[in-house]
Structures are given as structure tokens and as C-alpha cells.
Write a protein that holds these residues in place. Sequence first.
Motif, PDB file in Angstrom:
ATOM      1  N   GLU A 104      23.713 -25.806 -55.056  1.00 36.07           N
ATOM      2  CA  GLU A 104      22.966 -26.755 -54.223  1.00 36.07           C
ATOM      3  C   GLU A 104      23.760 -27.172 -52.987  1.00 36.07           C
ATOM      4  O   GLU A 104      23.209 -27.240 -51.879  1.00 36.07           O
ATOM      5  CB  GLU A 104      22.590 -27.985 -55.044  1.00 36.07           C
ATOM      6  CG  GLU A 104      21.529 -27.713 -56.088  1.00 36.07           C
ATOM      7  CD  GLU A 104      21.277 -28.894 -57.013  1.00 36.07           C
ATOM      8  OE1 GLU A 104      22.091 -29.853 -57.032  1.00 36.07           O
ATOM      9  OE2 GLU A 104      20.265 -28.842 -57.741  1.00 36.07           O
ATOM     10  N   LEU A 105      25.039 -27.461 -53.158  1.00 37.75           N
ATOM     11  CA  LEU A 105      25.867 -27.909 -52.029  1.00 37.75           C
ATOM     12  C   LEU A 105      25.996 -26.844 -50.948  1.00 37.75           C
ATOM     13  O   LEU A 105      26.059 -27.164 -49.761  1.00 37.75           O
ATOM     14  CB  LEU A 105      27.262 -28.313 -52.508  1.00 37.75           C
ATOM     15  CG  LEU A 105      27.362 -29.643 -53.241  1.00 37.75           C
ATOM     16  CD1 LEU A 105      28.752 -29.822 -53.838  1.00 37.75           C
ATOM     17  CD2 LEU A 105      27.025 -30.801 -52.312  1.00 37.75           C
ATOM     18  N   THR A 106      26.031 -25.593 -51.350  1.00 38.43           N
ATOM     19  CA  THR A 106      26.213 -24.501 -50.394  1.00 38.43           C
ATOM     20  C   THR A 106      24.888 -23.934 -49.878  1.00 38.43           C
ATOM     21  O   THR A 106      24.886 -23.132 -48.950  1.00 38.43           O
ATOM     22  CB  THR A 106      27.009 -23.351 -51.035  1.00 38.43           C
ATOM     23  OG1 THR A 106      26.279 -22.855 -52.164  1.00 38.43           O
ATOM     24  CG2 THR A 106      28.399 -23.820 -51.447  1.00 38.43           C
ATOM     25  N   GLY A 107      23.775 -24.322 -50.500  1.00 37.16           N
ATOM     26  CA  GLY A 107      22.480 -23.768 -50.118  1.00 37.16           C
ATOM     27  C   GLY A 107      22.199 -22.417 -50.752  1.00 37.16           C
ATOM     28  O   GLY A 107      21.161 -21.807 -50.495  1.00 37.16           O
ATOM     29  N   ALA A 108      23.104 -21.946 -51.580  1.00 40.18           N
ATOM     30  CA  ALA A 108      22.921 -20.647 -52.222  1.00 40.18           C
ATOM     31  C   ALA A 108      21.748 -20.662 -53.195  1.00 40.18           C
ATOM     32  O   ALA A 108      21.167 -19.618 -53.480  1.00 40.18           O
ATOM     33  CB  ALA A 108      24.196 -20.228 -52.944  1.00 40.18           C
ATOM     34  N   ASP A 109      21.361 -21.838 -53.678  1.00 37.54           N
ATOM     35  CA  ASP A 109      20.206 -21.922 -54.575  1.00 37.54           C
ATOM     36  C   ASP A 109      18.909 -21.540 -53.866  1.00 37.54           C
ATOM     37  O   ASP A 109      17.927 -21.191 -54.495  1.00 37.54           O
ATOM     38  CB  ASP A 109      20.088 -23.320 -55.192  1.00 37.54           C
ATOM     39  CG  ASP A 109      19.874 -24.412 -54.163  1.00 37.54           C
ATOM     40  OD1 ASP A 109      20.384 -24.286 -53.027  1.00 37.54           O
ATOM     41  OD2 ASP A 109      19.203 -25.410 -54.490  1.00 37.54           O
ATOM     42  N   ARG A 110      18.910 -21.582 -52.530  1.00 36.37           N
ATOM     43  CA  ARG A 110      17.733 -21.177 -51.754  1.00 36.37           C
ATOM     44  C   ARG A 110      17.764 -19.685 -51.414  1.00 36.37           C
ATOM     45  O   ARG A 110      16.777 -19.131 -50.960  1.00 36.37           O
ATOM     46  CB  ARG A 110      17.627 -22.015 -50.489  1.00 36.37           C
ATOM     47  CG  ARG A 110      17.348 -23.487 -50.809  1.00 36.37           C
ATOM     48  CD  ARG A 110      17.102 -24.324 -49.577  1.00 36.37           C
ATOM     49  NE  ARG A 110      18.193 -24.323 -48.616  1.00 36.37           N
ATOM     50  CZ  ARG A 110      19.208 -25.171 -48.621  1.00 36.37           C
ATOM     51  NH1 ARG A 110      19.299 -26.088 -49.571  1.00 36.37           N
ATOM     52  NH2 ARG A 110      20.148 -25.109 -47.695  1.00 36.37           N
ATOM     53  N   VAL A 111      18.900 -19.039 -51.636  1.00 40.47           N
ATOM     54  CA  VAL A 111      19.055 -17.607 -51.356  1.00 40.47           C
ATOM     55  C   VAL A 111      18.974 -16.793 -52.653  1.00 40.47           C
ATOM     56  O   VAL A 111      18.289 -15.773 -52.701  1.00 40.47           O
ATOM     57  CB  VAL A 111      20.401 -17.328 -50.648  1.00 40.47           C
ATOM     58  CG1 VAL A 111      20.626 -15.842 -50.461  1.00 40.47           C
ATOM     59  CG2 VAL A 111      20.468 -18.075 -49.322  1.00 40.47           C
ATOM     60  N   LEU A 112      19.661 -17.250 -53.663  1.00 37.98           N
ATOM     61  CA  LEU A 112      19.710 -16.541 -54.938  1.00 37.98           C
ATOM     62  C   LEU A 112      18.481 -16.863 -55.782  1.00 37.98           C
ATOM     63  O   LEU A 112      17.891 -17.936 -55.658  1.00 37.98           O
ATOM     64  CB  LEU A 112      20.973 -16.927 -55.705  1.00 37.98           C
ATOM     65  CG  LEU A 112      22.295 -16.569 -55.034  1.00 37.98           C
ATOM     66  CD1 LEU A 112      23.458 -17.207 -55.786  1.00 37.98           C
ATOM     67  CD2 LEU A 112      22.465 -15.066 -54.936  1.00 37.98           C
ATOM     68  N   ASP A 113      18.124 -15.940 -56.643  1.00 39.28           N
ATOM     69  CA  ASP A 113      17.021 -16.124 -57.590  1.00 39.28           C
ATOM     70  C   ASP A 113      17.609 -16.769 -58.842  1.00 39.28           C
ATOM     71  O   ASP A 113      18.229 -16.097 -59.662  1.00 39.28           O
ATOM     72  CB  ASP A 113      16.393 -14.763 -57.909  1.00 39.28           C
ATOM     73  CG  ASP A 113      15.140 -14.873 -58.752  1.00 39.28           C
ATOM     74  OD1 ASP A 113      14.826 -15.987 -59.240  1.00 39.28           O
ATOM     75  OD2 ASP A 113      14.478 -13.838 -58.930  1.00 39.28           O
ATOM     76  N   VAL A 114      17.435 -18.085 -58.976  1.00 36.72           N
ATOM     77  CA  VAL A 114      17.997 -18.842 -60.085  1.00 36.72           C
ATOM     78  C   VAL A 114      16.892 -19.105 -61.097  1.00 36.72           C
ATOM     79  O   VAL A 114      15.831 -19.609 -60.740  1.00 36.72           O
ATOM     80  CB  VAL A 114      18.621 -20.165 -59.604  1.00 36.72           C
ATOM     81  CG1 VAL A 114      19.211 -20.948 -60.771  1.00 36.72           C
ATOM     82  CG2 VAL A 114      19.681 -19.903 -58.532  1.00 36.72           C
TER      83      VAL A 114
END
Length: 124
Positions: A104-114
Motif C-alpha cells: 500500500e505504501l509503495t502503490g504496488a498494490d495497484r500494480v500487482l494482482d493481490v
Amino acid sequence: MTGGVERRREPLDSSPGMGGDAVVAEFAQGEAWVVVVRGEFDLNTSGALAEALGAAARARPRVVVDAAGVSFADSVFLTLLLRVHGQTDLRVAAPSPQLVRVLELTGADRVLDVRVTVEDAVVE
């Protein structure tokens, strides 16, 4: 095995308390290759994970990272996930609260399929 890396080919038991050890296990589940990770992942302990993810991305159309047991992940871990995401259909399953915070802090949750569970990540 403090701070070390253990690599297994069979699934791990889900017992807590892996401490500072980084453990990587791999197995096939349907069309997906599941990479189970437990423990702390940083520059010193991410080698086996990098090897496992790279090989899986070259061999399988879908790679699932079971991240429920990740107790620490730094930028090396995050970079590995993002790199593999560009090479195959990568899904991060059941991330630990610590990993959710990093994503969440890095924004990777919007790029990766979690995904919430490994079972959900394995299916189409």
C-alpha cells in the motif's frame, strides 16, 4: 538457521515462528506454479526467492506467491515481485499484514494482482 535461506520443493507446514529465516517452497497447483515464502526477505536472504521466481516465470503462464508467512520484506522483495509481474501472470496471495502495508505504501498494490487466498489466485 538464523538469517539463512532454506529452499524446499514440497509445501511447507503452516506453523508460525520461522524467525529470521527465509524459506522458499515450490509446487504445482493446476496450471499455476505456487511459490510459498516464509520469514524475512532482504538483500541477504532473497537469492533463493529470485531463483525460484525467475525459473517459474520462464516455465509457467501463472505464478502465485503465497505470502502469508512474510514477516519482513524490503525493496529487494518488492522489486522481485514487480520484475516477475512483467514476465508472467504473477499473483500475490494472502499477503501478511506487514506485506500489505509495504504494498500500500509503495502503490504496488495497484500494480500487482493481490488475492485474498492461494485458492483464489490459482484459478482463472
